[in-house]
Design an enzyme around this catalytic site. Structure first.
Site, mmCIF file in Angstrom:
data_model
loop_
_atom_site.group_PDB
_atom_site.id
_atom_site.type_symbol
_atom_site.label_atom_id
_atom_site.label_comp_id
_atom_site.label_asym_id
_atom_site.label_seq_id
_atom_site.Cartn_x
_atom_site.Cartn_y
_atom_site.Cartn_z
ATOM 1 N N CYS A 82 0.891 -1.088 -0.098
ATOM 2 C CA CYS A 82 0.248 -0.122 0.109
ATOM 3 C C CYS A 82 0.942 1.362 0.036
ATOM 4 O O CYS A 82 0.648 1.950 -0.844
ATOM 5 C CB CYS A 82 -0.904 -0.182 1.197
HETATM 6 C C1 UGA Z 1 -1.394 0.531 5.337
HETATM 7 C C2 UGA Z 1 -2.118 1.588 6.433
HETATM 8 O O1 UGA Z 1 -1.695 1.264 7.441
HETATM 9 C C3 UGA Z 1 -3.781 0.684 6.298
HETATM 10 O O2 UGA Z 1 -4.569 1.773 6.986
HETATM 11 C C4 UGA Z 1 -4.209 0.801 5.157
HETATM 12 O O3 UGA Z 1 -5.696 0.200 5.097
HETATM 13 C C5 UGA Z 1 -3.210 -0.162 4.246
HETATM 14 O O4 UGA Z 1 -2.049 0.170 4.156
HETATM 15 C C6 UGA Z 1 -3.816 -0.412 2.697
HETATM 16 O O5 UGA Z 1 -4.099 0.664 2.235
HETATM 17 O O6 UGA Z 1 -4.346 -1.330 2.456
HETATM 18 P P1 UGA Z 1 -0.377 -1.910 5.901
HETATM 19 O O7 UGA Z 1 0.517 -1.724 4.621
HETATM 20 O O8 UGA Z 1 -0.864 -3.113 6.208
HETATM 21 O O9 UGA Z 1 -1.419 -0.725 6.085
HETATM 22 O O10 UGA Z 1 0.743 -1.863 7.140
HETATM 23 P P2 UGA Z 1 1.303 -0.925 8.180
HETATM 24 O O11 UGA Z 1 1.240 -1.494 9.554
HETATM 25 O O12 UGA Z 1 0.645 0.510 7.893
HETATM 26 O O13 UGA Z 1 2.791 -0.594 7.765
HETATM 27 C C7 UGA Z 1 3.347 -0.356 6.419
HETATM 28 C C8 UGA Z 1 4.808 -0.218 6.593
HETATM 29 O O14 UGA Z 1 5.287 0.659 7.284
HETATM 30 C C9 UGA Z 1 5.506 -1.422 7.051
HETATM 31 O O15 UGA Z 1 6.664 -1.701 6.266
HETATM 32 C C10 UGA Z 1 6.035 -1.158 8.359
HETATM 33 O O16 UGA Z 1 7.063 -1.759 9.050
HETATM 34 C C11 UGA Z 1 6.265 0.541 8.193
HETATM 35 N N1 UGA Z 1 6.240 1.280 9.461
HETATM 36 C C12 UGA Z 1 5.259 1.614 10.051
HETATM 37 C C13 UGA Z 1 7.416 1.841 9.845
HETATM 38 O O17 UGA Z 1 8.583 1.621 9.265
HETATM 39 N N2 UGA Z 1 7.287 2.696 10.855
HETATM 40 C C14 UGA Z 1 6.394 3.050 11.591
HETATM 41 O O18 UGA Z 1 6.294 3.947 12.562
HETATM 42 C C15 UGA Z 1 5.059 2.406 11.205
#
Ligand code: UGA
Length: 447
Positions: A269
């Site tokens: 995403c």
């Molecule tokens: C993301 C959004 O959080 C959801 O709200 C949305 O519905 C989804 O995309 C989508 O569009 O379908 P997701 O990709 O499943 O969700 O995962 P996240 O938990 O948001 O993490 C995304 C990335 O950011 C991961 O690689 C995670 O490790 C990274 N991240 C997250 C960081 O590096 N630092 C942070 O503080 C948080």
């Protein structure tokens, strides 16, 4: 009430399984393999809580899967949850949305029932109005409003927390095309959530579509911003991005979430949506430099890690490098756009021998890296004899490794913690050469 969910990827499947707790749901996908796997009760993705929901839906006969759009005939609401992958210019490929819309339109043409169509797929603003609505009207031979209802309803679930996010969302955003569609979707969600209904934001379809992109790209911006601060910290003895982010996050205007510095964001995403909104702004003649910078920091984060490890080792060529974790984040088996895969490829191109371990994502790693890497089930075996170890995912299993394990098992005990799972005060002592994202060297003397 009978529902159809078209597209059984991450969002579609988790949504269908949750809805089946209260309603009869038919899941449709063009992928025959996936449909028969699901009908056998096999779960194609690692997602906490999904197996039991699928099992109870299938055994309770509220959930079934098919490739046949004819089964939509008796449904009241059809959710479109097909994928919108990136094209080479970053814009989204709408082919799955247009195919699904045309096929749903043909079903509307055949039935007397006024059905509500709900777009959950992530689509750039204006797509529902300019692409989906005309297609449905053409194929159905009926007009939107009288012949069928239409509503944008973006999805905000996260992988790894998909069931919890679907059952207890922060908000439900709806962008109905007419009053009747608005009433119908609100009444559906009220029935689904009951007395603890989440806040519903009712707006135009365009705003609903943009809320999704603005939310994802804002979170991606927060992550790149904190990774930018992390780079500053690494040049500044005594600085630590963890403390900086903590101090920033206590300000409620900033907030603590999505300020964890790391190897950058991956997954299906954030990278895709940042590229898509970037391409969309360019199409509209706007300056896309903000999102370009967000993506540039993210794209160069693996190189940043490689250069730190290279500095510690002298040269990477011929060295054994263990990568602990390849999923795009913990509690997931998904390696799409995973920074660890990018990192592995960079290391391989520089002549390193790469070893991989991950509790859930080994299949994905093998698919992406093939014979280019070695694979280990046990993290201890993965680091044994290695010249450097890099933690790319915050799996609990990796947190159990102690400084002594690295020192005892590795050829040269060089550890780079790209997820900041280890306490620098404990790991930064003794024989272990310990580095972490966003952590400057400890000052020798505090005056
Ligand atoms: C993301 C959004 O959080 C959801 O709200 C949305 O519905 C989804 O995309 C989508 O569009 O379908 P997701 O990709 O499943 O969700 O995962 P996240 O938990 O948001 O993490 C995304 C990335 O950011 C991961 O690689 C995670 O490790 C990274 N991240 C997250 C960081 O590096 N630092 C942070 O503080 C948080």
């Amino acid at each position: 009430m009978k529902l159809g969910v078209v597209g059984l990827g991450y969002a579609g499947l988790c949504t269908a399984a949750c809805f089946a707790r209260k309603f009869e749901v038919i899941g449709i996908d063009v992928d025959r393999g996936r449909v028969s796997q699901l009908n056998r009760g096999e779960v194609p993705i690692h997602e906490e809580g999904l197996p039991s929901l699928l099992k109870s839906g299938i055994t309770g006969r509220t959930l079934s899967f098919t490739t046949d759009y004819d089964s939509l005939l008796g449904t009241d609401i059809v959710f479109i949850a097909v994928g919108t992958p990136s094209k080479s210019d970053g814009a989204i490929d709408l082919s799955q949305v247009t195919t699904a819309s045309a096929l749903i339109g043909r079903q509307i043409a055949r039935s007397k029932k006024t059905r509500l169509i709900v777009i959950k797929s992530t689509v750039t603003p204006g797509t529902a109005t300019t692409v989906v609505k005309p297609l449905l009207e053409k194929e159905a031979g009926k007009s939107c409003g009288d012949g069928f209802g239409l509503c944008s309803n973006p999805e905000f679930l996260r992988e790894g927390a998909a069931i919890e996010d679907t059952l207890r969302p922060d908000r439900v955003v709806i962008g109905p095309f007419d009053e009747r569609s608005g009433r119908a979707i609100k009444s559906f969600y009220r029935r689904f959530y009951g007395p603890r209904s989440p806040k519903m934001v009712e707006t135009t379809p365009e705003n609903a579509e943009l809320i999704k992109y603005a939310s994802n790209t804002f979170l991606a911006t927060k992550i790149s911003f904190v990774n930018f601060i992390a780079r500053i910290c690494e040049t500044l003895p005594g600085a630590d991005v963890g403390d900086v982010a903590f101090g920033m996050g206590l300000d409620p205007r900033i907030g603590r979430q999505y300020l964890e510095a790391g190897p950058g964001f991956g997954g299906a995403c954030f990278p895709k949506d940042s590229r898509a909104l970037g391409a969309f702004t360019l199409q509209r003649g706007l300056d896309g430099s903000l999102l370009r910078s967000v993506l540039e920091i993210n794209d160069t984060q693996p190189d940043w890690i490689v250069s730190s490890v290279e500095k510690a080792l002298g040269s990477i060529r011929g060295k054994d490098v263990a990568i602990l974790g390849v999923a795009f984040k913990e509690e997931s088996d998904d390696v799409r756009e995973s920074r660890a895969i990018v990192l592995a490829k960079r290391l391989i191109s520089k002549g390193a021998q790469v070893r991989i371990t991950d509790p859930k994502a080994m299949e994905g790693a093998r698919r992406e890296l093939g014979k280019g890497a070695e694979y280990y089930d046990d993290p201890r075996d993965c680091i044994r004899g290695a010249d450097a170890a890099i933690v790319m995912v915050a799996w609990e299993k990796f947190k159990k490794l102690k400084p002594g394990d690295f020192v005892r098992l590795m050829r040269t005990p060089v550890l780079f913690d790209a997820r900041r799972i280890y306490d620098a005060a404990e790991y930064g002592l003794g024989a272990l050469k310990f580095m972490a994202i966003g952590r400057g060297d400890l000052p020798k003397v505090r005056g």
